[in-house]
Scaffold this active site. Structure first.
Site, short mmCIF file in Angstrom:
data_model
loop_
_atom_site.label_atom_id
_atom_site.label_comp_id
_atom_site.label_asym_id
_atom_site.label_seq_id
_atom_site.Cartn_x
_atom_site.Cartn_y
_atom_site.Cartn_z
N SER A 47 -62.56 -13.19 -6.10
CA SER A 47 -62.35 -13.26 -7.54
C SER A 47 -61.80 -12.11 -8.13
O SER A 47 -60.78 -12.44 -9.27
CB SER A 47 -63.68 -13.36 -8.27
OG SER A 47 -64.65 -14.41 -7.88
N GLU A 49 -58.96 -11.09 -7.12
CA GLU A 49 -57.52 -11.23 -7.25
C GLU A 49 -57.10 -12.30 -8.26
O GLU A 49 -55.82 -12.59 -8.30
CB GLU A 49 -57.13 -11.80 -5.78
CG GLU A 49 -57.01 -10.78 -4.81
CD GLU A 49 -58.28 -9.80 -4.54
OE1 GLU A 49 -59.26 -10.91 -4.18
OE2 GLU A 49 -58.43 -8.70 -4.34
N LEU A 72 -69.18 -14.99 -8.46
CA LEU A 72 -69.48 -13.69 -8.06
C LEU A 72 -71.10 -13.62 -8.00
O LEU A 72 -71.98 -14.11 -9.14
CB LEU A 72 -68.89 -12.62 -9.22
CG LEU A 72 -67.40 -12.41 -8.98
CD1 LEU A 72 -66.80 -11.86 -10.33
CD2 LEU A 72 -67.32 -11.54 -8.00
N ILE A 73 -71.57 -12.99 -7.08
CA ILE A 73 -73.10 -13.03 -6.87
C ILE A 73 -73.47 -11.32 -6.56
O ILE A 73 -72.88 -10.69 -5.89
CB ILE A 73 -73.69 -13.83 -5.86
CG1 ILE A 73 -73.25 -15.20 -5.83
CG2 ILE A 73 -75.24 -13.59 -5.57
CD1 ILE A 73 -73.58 -16.33 -4.93
N HIS A 79 -71.42 -2.94 -7.35
CA HIS A 79 -69.87 -3.76 -7.40
C HIS A 79 -69.79 -4.81 -8.14
O HIS A 79 -68.61 -5.29 -8.83
CB HIS A 79 -69.85 -4.39 -5.82
CG HIS A 79 -68.79 -4.72 -5.40
ND1 HIS A 79 -68.43 -6.11 -5.14
CD2 HIS A 79 -67.55 -4.04 -4.72
CE1 HIS A 79 -67.18 -6.22 -4.71
NE2 HIS A 79 -66.76 -5.13 -4.38
N PHE A 104 -62.16 -19.60 -18.55
CA PHE A 104 -62.86 -18.52 -17.45
C PHE A 104 -63.77 -19.61 -16.71
O PHE A 104 -64.93 -19.84 -17.00
CB PHE A 104 -63.85 -17.70 -18.54
CG PHE A 104 -64.50 -16.74 -17.83
CD1 PHE A 104 -63.88 -15.51 -17.14
CD2 PHE A 104 -65.98 -16.62 -17.69
CE1 PHE A 104 -64.59 -14.73 -16.38
CE2 PHE A 104 -66.72 -15.75 -17.24
CZ PHE A 104 -65.97 -14.60 -16.41
N1 RBF Z 1 -65.30 -12.06 -4.21
C1 RBF Z 1 -66.03 -13.11 -4.89
O1 RBF Z 1 -65.27 -13.85 -5.50
N2 RBF Z 1 -67.16 -13.39 -5.06
C2 RBF Z 1 -67.84 -12.42 -4.51
O2 RBF Z 1 -69.35 -12.74 -4.48
C3 RBF Z 1 -67.57 -11.14 -3.84
N3 RBF Z 1 -68.39 -10.33 -3.09
C4 RBF Z 1 -67.89 -9.25 -2.77
C5 RBF Z 1 -68.85 -8.36 -2.32
C6 RBF Z 1 -68.22 -7.01 -1.78
C7 RBF Z 1 -69.01 -6.21 -1.22
C8 RBF Z 1 -66.80 -6.62 -1.55
C9 RBF Z 1 -66.29 -5.70 -1.07
C10 RBF Z 1 -65.93 -7.87 -2.03
C11 RBF Z 1 -66.45 -9.01 -2.62
N4 RBF Z 1 -65.78 -10.10 -3.07
C12 RBF Z 1 -66.36 -11.15 -3.87
C13 RBF Z 1 -64.17 -10.14 -3.06
C14 RBF Z 1 -63.56 -9.35 -4.06
O3 RBF Z 1 -63.24 -10.35 -5.23
C15 RBF Z 1 -61.96 -9.09 -3.50
O4 RBF Z 1 -61.38 -10.29 -2.91
C16 RBF Z 1 -62.01 -8.04 -2.29
O5 RBF Z 1 -62.55 -6.99 -2.88
C17 RBF Z 1 -60.42 -7.80 -1.87
O6 RBF Z 1 -59.84 -7.08 -3.19
#
Ligand code: RBF
Length: 175
Positions: A47, A49, A72-73, A79, A104
Site C-alpha cells: 500500500s 507504493e 493495511l492490518i 508501522h 480511497f
Molecule cells: N503493505 C500492505 O499493503 N498491507 C500491510 O498490511 C502491510 N504490512 C506491512 C508490515 C510491515 C512490518 C512492513 C515492513 C511492510 C508492510 N507492508 C504492507 C508493505 C508496505 O506497504 C511497503 O510495500 C513496504 O514497506 C515496501 O516499501
C-alpha cells in the site's frame, strides 16, 4: 460510464481480500457500462507504493479516475499508523495535484477479521468504490472536457484533433 476510463492499482499484500475487492469493483464498473478495454490494471508491492503509482498513472493521461486498492492490518508496532497516514494523505495529494480523481480503496483495519468482513462476501466495499470511481470520472469529464481531453494539464497524447488547447487566450486575472 460508457465513456469512463478507470485505472485500478492493487497492492499485493493480502491478495485474497484485495482480489475480492477488485472483483467487486469491476462488477460495479460493468454494471455502470464501463467497457472492459477502458479499465487499466496494474499492481505495486504494498500500500505504501500506491500514491506514487497513482501519480504515474494520473500523469499518463490514460484514465479519468483511479482506484488504488490496498489492505493495511495493524500489527504490534507503530508501522500501521505511519503507513495508513502517509498512504491516505499521499493519495489525496495526488488527486489534488493532478486533478485526476483518486478514490480511497484502502482498508485500514485493526485485525484480519475486520478486513475480511469488509472485503469478502456481502460487506465487500469494492462495488461502492467502483460506483464512486465512475461518478468521479464523469465529474472530471464534465469539469475539464471529454475523455482524452488535453485541456486539464496536458499530459498524455490523445491524438484527438478537437482536444482543447492547454492555453487560453490572454486574459488578465487579478491585478
Ligand atoms: N503493505 C500492505 O499493503 N498491507 C500491510 O498490511 C502491510 N504490512 C506491512 C508490515 C510491515 C512490518 C512492513 C515492513 C511492510 C508492510 N507492508 C504492507 C508493505 C508496505 O506497504 C511497503 O510495500 C513496504 O514497506 C515496501 O516499501
Amino acid at each position: 460510464g460508457s465513456t469512463a476510463r478507470i485505472g485500478i492499482i492493487k497492492a499485493r499484500w493480502h491478495p485474497e481480500m484485495s482480489d475480492s475487492l477488485i472483483a467487486g469493483a469491476k462488477e460495479a464498473l460493468a454494471a455502470c457500462g464501463v467497457k472492459e478495454e477502458n479499465i487499466v490494471e496494474t499492481e505495486v508491492p504494498g500500500s505504501y507504493e500506491l500514491p506514487l503509482a497513482a501519480r504515474y498513472m494520473a500523469l499518463s493521461g490514460s484514465v479519468d479516475a483511479i482506484l488504488p486498492v490496498g489492505i493495511l492490518i495493524k500489527g504490534d508496532t507503530y508501522h500501521f499508523e505511519a503507513i495508513s497516514d502517509s498512504v491516505s494523505s499521499g493519495l489525496m495529494s495526488v488527486g489534488m495535484q493532478t486533478g485526476v480523481p483518486i478514490l480511497f480503496g484502502v482498508l485500514t483495519c485493526m485485525s484480519e477479521e475486520q478486513a475480511r468482513v469488509r472485503s469478502i462476501g456481502p460487506g465487500n466495499h469494492g462495488p461502492d468504490w467502483g460506483r464512486a470511481a465512475v461518478e468521479m470520472a464523469l465529474l472530471r469529464q464534465s469539469a475539464v472536457g471529454g475523455p482524452k481531453s488535453k485541456f486539464f494539464m496536458g499530459f498524455g497524447d490523445s491524438g484527438e484533433d478537437d482536444a482543447k488547447p492547454m492555453t487560453r487566450p490572454a486574459e488578465r486575472i487579478g491585478f
